[in-house]
Every structure is written in C-alpha cells, then in structure tokens.
Design an enzyme around this catalytic site. Structure first.
Site, PDB file in Angstrom:
ATOM      1  N   SER A 183     119.740  11.696  64.030  1.00 38.21           N
ATOM      2  CA  SER A 183     118.189  11.921  63.616  1.00 38.21           C
ATOM      3  C   SER A 183     117.328  13.162  63.505  1.00 38.21           C
ATOM      4  O   SER A 183     116.556  12.971  63.468  1.00 38.21           O
ATOM      5  CB  SER A 183     117.498  11.317  65.157  1.00 38.21           C
ATOM      6  OG  SER A 183     117.713  12.132  66.109  1.00 38.21           O
ATOM      7  N   HIS A 211     119.002   5.029  63.677  1.00 41.75           N
ATOM      8  CA  HIS A 211     118.283   5.517  62.188  1.00 41.75           C
ATOM      9  C   HIS A 211     119.268   4.810  61.145  1.00 41.75           C
ATOM     10  O   HIS A 211     118.466   5.070  59.505  1.00 41.75           O
ATOM     11  CB  HIS A 211     118.705   6.916  61.904  1.00 41.75           C
ATOM     12  CG  HIS A 211     117.270   7.501  62.539  1.00 41.75           C
ATOM     13  ND1 HIS A 211     116.078   8.064  62.567  1.00 41.75           N
ATOM     14  CD2 HIS A 211     117.733   7.883  64.059  1.00 41.75           C
ATOM     15  CE1 HIS A 211     115.915   8.118  63.958  1.00 41.75           C
ATOM     16  NE2 HIS A 211     116.312   8.815  64.673  1.00 41.75           N
ATOM     17  N   LYS A 242     112.658   0.942  64.572  1.00 43.70           N
ATOM     18  CA  LYS A 242     112.597   2.316  63.428  1.00 43.70           C
ATOM     19  C   LYS A 242     112.137   1.452  61.801  1.00 43.70           C
ATOM     20  O   LYS A 242     111.623   0.656  61.496  1.00 43.70           O
ATOM     21  CB  LYS A 242     114.128   3.076  62.998  1.00 43.70           C
ATOM     22  CG  LYS A 242     113.922   3.814  64.855  1.00 43.70           C
ATOM     23  CD  LYS A 242     114.982   4.944  64.797  1.00 43.70           C
ATOM     24  CE  LYS A 242     115.104   5.044  66.134  1.00 43.70           C
ATOM     25  NZ  LYS A 242     113.666   6.325  66.765  1.00 43.70           N
TER      26      LYS A 242
HETATM   27  N1  PMP Z   1     118.754   6.383  69.272  1.00 38.39           N
HETATM   28  C1  PMP Z   1     118.604   7.441  68.749  1.00 38.39           C
HETATM   29  C2  PMP Z   1     119.441   8.260  67.070  1.00 38.39           C
HETATM   30  C3  PMP Z   1     117.139   7.742  68.262  1.00 38.39           C
HETATM   31  O1  PMP Z   1     116.522   8.309  67.177  1.00 38.39           O
HETATM   32  C4  PMP Z   1     116.180   7.191  69.288  1.00 38.39           C
HETATM   33  C5  PMP Z   1     115.131   7.152  69.011  1.00 38.39           C
HETATM   34  N2  PMP Z   1     114.657   8.097  68.770  1.00 38.39           N
HETATM   35  C6  PMP Z   1     116.774   6.300  69.743  1.00 38.39           C
HETATM   36  C7  PMP Z   1     118.077   5.273  69.856  1.00 38.39           C
HETATM   37  C8  PMP Z   1     115.190   5.513  70.736  1.00 38.39           C
HETATM   38  O2  PMP Z   1     115.316   4.174  69.938  1.00 38.39           O
HETATM   39  P1  PMP Z   1     113.797   3.606  70.760  1.00 38.39           P
HETATM   40  O3  PMP Z   1     112.522   4.098  70.068  1.00 38.39           O
HETATM   41  O4  PMP Z   1     113.837   1.815  70.340  1.00 38.39           O
HETATM   42  O5  PMP Z   1     113.869   3.595  71.782  1.00 38.39           O
END
Ligand code: PMP
Length: 389
Positions: A183, A211, A242
């Site tokens: 991310s 992502h 996302k």
């Molecule tokens: N996994 C990754 C790699 C993320 O970047 C994120 C959110 N930043 C999440 C899980 C969590 O997802 P959510 O925003 O739906 O809670």
C-alpha cells in the site's frame, strides 16, 4: 481531578509534535473525487484517494444504495449470525465468490476486520506465521492476536522466507501472509515464488488484494489473477473500500474455509452486519468492474506514464509497478513540507511518515485514479519539480 490521570497524553502528543509525527484530523468538503476535492477552502486535485476506478461517486452505485435504503431501511440491527444478514448480503457473498472464482466468500465490516478475522482463524498457539515486513497493519495485528509464533521476513525476500520455513520445525501449522500490492510502495509480492514455497513446505498462503481488487488481472480480481497464481493461494482477502468505491472487506476461498470463519472469526460475528445498502453498493460496483474494463485499463496506462516520467526526472519511486507511486523523500519534516508546497500549488498528495513507514523512509504517496487525466498528471509533474527538490 480525574482528567489529571490522563495528563501523560498531552505530554506524549507534545513529543509527537516535536518529532513531526503529530497527526491531525481534517475535513474534506464535497464529494470524494480524484479530479477535485474541497480542502481547507481550496479546490485541490486529489492524489490521496484509494477510489482507484472512480466509483465512489458513480450514479449506478448511488442509485443502488438509495433503492436498498428505500426497500429495507438503513441499519442491519444485529450480528450476521443473529438477524443482521439480509438477502443482499447473501447475494453479494455469492457474487463475490463468482467474481473471485472461488467456492465461497464472506463479507466483513472492513478489510481490517477481514484480515484480523481470517488470520486468527488460521493460526493459533503452536502454529507459526511468516509475514512480510511491509504487510499492512491489519495483517500485523491479526498475527499478534492469533497467539501464533510470528516470523517477519524482509520485504519480498524469497530466499529469506525459504530459510525461515526450513528452520521452523516443531510447529503444528504454517501460514504465509502477504499483501499482493503493497500500500505504500506500490510494488507486487513475488507471489509465484511464495506459492511454490507454500507447496514445498506444506504452508497455507493468504494474500491480501486490498489495493489490487478491481485494478489488476483480466477480470479485475487482482495480482493473483495477473500473475496466474490463483490456484496456489488458499485464502484471498479483498476490500470494497478502495477500487470498489464503498466500504467493507471480504475473504474468499473454499467452502470449508468460509464455514470455519463463520464459526470462528470474532470480528465477523461480534460486530453488527454492515447495512444491506453496502451490499447493494458492492453488487453495483462488481457490475461496473466487469462491464467497464476501460476504467482499469486507462488507470494502468496513466500509472505507467507517471512512473516513467518521475523516474526520468530522477525521483526515487522505489519498485512501484502500479497506480500507487511513492516519491521517497526520507525525513518526516521534509516530506510534510513538500506535501504542504504541493497543496499550495493545488495538489493533495499525502505525506506518509512513521509509524506508517520506517523512520527515515518518509514518502509522498501518489495514488492515481480513473479521474486523473493526462493534463492533470502533467501539471502534477511540474508541481513536484518545484515542491520536492
Ligand atoms: N489491507 C491493506 C493492504 C490496506 O491497505 C488496507 C487499508 N488501508 C486494508 C487491508 C484495510 O481495508 P479497509 O480500509 O477496508 O479496512
């Protein structure tokens, strides 16, 4: 007075301030769009959004939500194991399983909850988890909560993982966990190698596609699809929050896996089910991912161009292969100053600093979305030349 008991918090916050690590909440005005948001009185092009396909404001999704609310109201009222799970939740889960080409899928309140739920169901005391050093916080917390032994391997390092697997005798079960698309760095995990190692060492492999869902692969399933490794990945985590423009996470895989999560995943059944309108949004978003392939194609073309232009101008973009393009600045203070200079020129690009990245590796994180056209990207490049030198 009782608030004196909490005086230490103000001291800690002052320390964060001194180290340029203090975060403050802000308020966005207007809708969440890549081509423009209202920000502290200014209109800024928004390069700080994970709405990669530009679906967060899509009329089909908004309409689906309105209809669901008109039909069924808003709140779900209870855990999905009690009375909270409605028809739309069930339909979305079926549709997610079909989309992911898996036997079954389960909707969680968020991607964070999906990772914590899945990992704690797959490993416990007596087991061992191998986790990439740059995995998302929700994976890290899932590992910690599981009670399993945790071995953190250097980012994307296949040889180090092999050595760790080889050295980890005496455990009951092994689990390898990784983001597919990281991310902050925008790079891919070496999933084919990980799948091979999982096979060789009888380990389970969980891949978080947060992502990448909707963005990569012929059908938009993510990096596992792109790299042709889906059959070697036992558990896939994704999010609706996302590229799918909504909120909520999901896990997909075999039917017994999903049944196990229904029985054991505490973030699943100790939370109220998301509103059914969220499921309606997810269904509409999956239709758009299937029908409007040009959204991801255009996003990826522009991402490739941005990466090439930044690299040519000598900026450090690491190993980005995606719509997430970091510019590695180093010090937290310099990074936040560069982000402020970009805002002055009309561009929102978040500065990312510890604890989201290791100390000394602060970066500007550019996320491209479908709504960024070539002209906006050119203007961003010119602004970066001024702000980041
Ligand atoms: N996994 C990754 C790699 C993320 O970047 C994120 C959110 N930043 C999440 C899980 C969590 O997802 P959510 O925003 O739906 O809670």
């Amino acid at each position: 007075m009782s608030h004196d008991r909490l005086a230490w918090i103000s001291e800690e916050l002052a320390d964060y301030e001194r180290r340029d690590l203090r975060r403050r909440l802000a308020v966005r005005g207007g809708a969440q769009r890549g081509d423009g948001i209202q920000w502290q009185g200014a209109r800024l092009a928004n390069f700080g959004s994970n709405d990669y396909l530009g679906l967060a404001t899509h009329p089909d999704i908004c309409q689906a939500v309105r209809q669901a609310v008109e039909r069924g109201g808003w709140g779900s009222g209870a855990s999905p194991l009690i009375t909270g799970r409605g028809e739309l939740h069930a339909r979305l889960e079926e549709r997610l399983a079909e989309f992911e080409a898996c036997e079954a899928a389960l909707l969680f309140p968020s991607g964070f909850a999906a990772n914590v739920g899945a990992i704690t169901c797959l490993a416990g005391p007596g087991d061992v988890i191998f986790s990439d050093q740059k995995n998302h916080a929700s994976i890290i917390d899932g590992c910690r909560l599981s009670g399993a032994a945790v071995r953190v391997f250097p980012h994307g390092d296949v040889d180090a993982l092999r050595t760790m697997l080889c050295d980890a005798g005496g455990f009951r079960r092994r689990l390898i966990v990784t983001d597919s698309l990281f991310s902050m760095d925008g790079d891919f995990a070496p999933l084919a190698d990980f799948a091979e190692l999982a096979d060789e060492y009888s380990a389970m492999l969980l891949v978080d596609e947060a992502h990448a869902t909707g963005v990569f692969g012929e059908r938009g399933r993510g990096v596992c699809e792109l790299l042709g490794v889906e059959s070697g990945v036992h558990v896939r985590v994704g999010t609706l929050s996302k590229a799918l423009g909504s909120i909520g996470g999901f896990v997909s895989g075999s039917r017994p896996l999903i049944e196990w999560l229904v029985n054991r995943a505490r973030p699943y059944f100790f939370s109220t089910a998301p509103p059914e309108a969220i499921a309606a949004a997810g269904l509409a978003a999956l239709d758009l991912v299937s029908d409007e392939v040009q959204r991801r194609e255009r996003l990826l073309e522009r991402s490739a161009r941005l990466r090439a232009e930044l690299a040519e101008r000598g900026f450090r973009i690491g190993n980005s292969q995606s719509q997430i393009v970091p510019i590695i600045v180093g010090e937290a203070a310099r990074t936040m100053e560069a982000a402020a200079r970009l805002r002055e020129q009309g561009f929102f690009v978040p500065g990312i600093r510890p604890p989201s990245v290791p100390s000394g590796e602060s970066l500007l994180r550019i996320s491209l979305t479908y709504h960024h056209d070539d002209e906006t990207i050119d203007r961003l490049l010119a602004a970066i030349e001024v702000a980041v030198r």
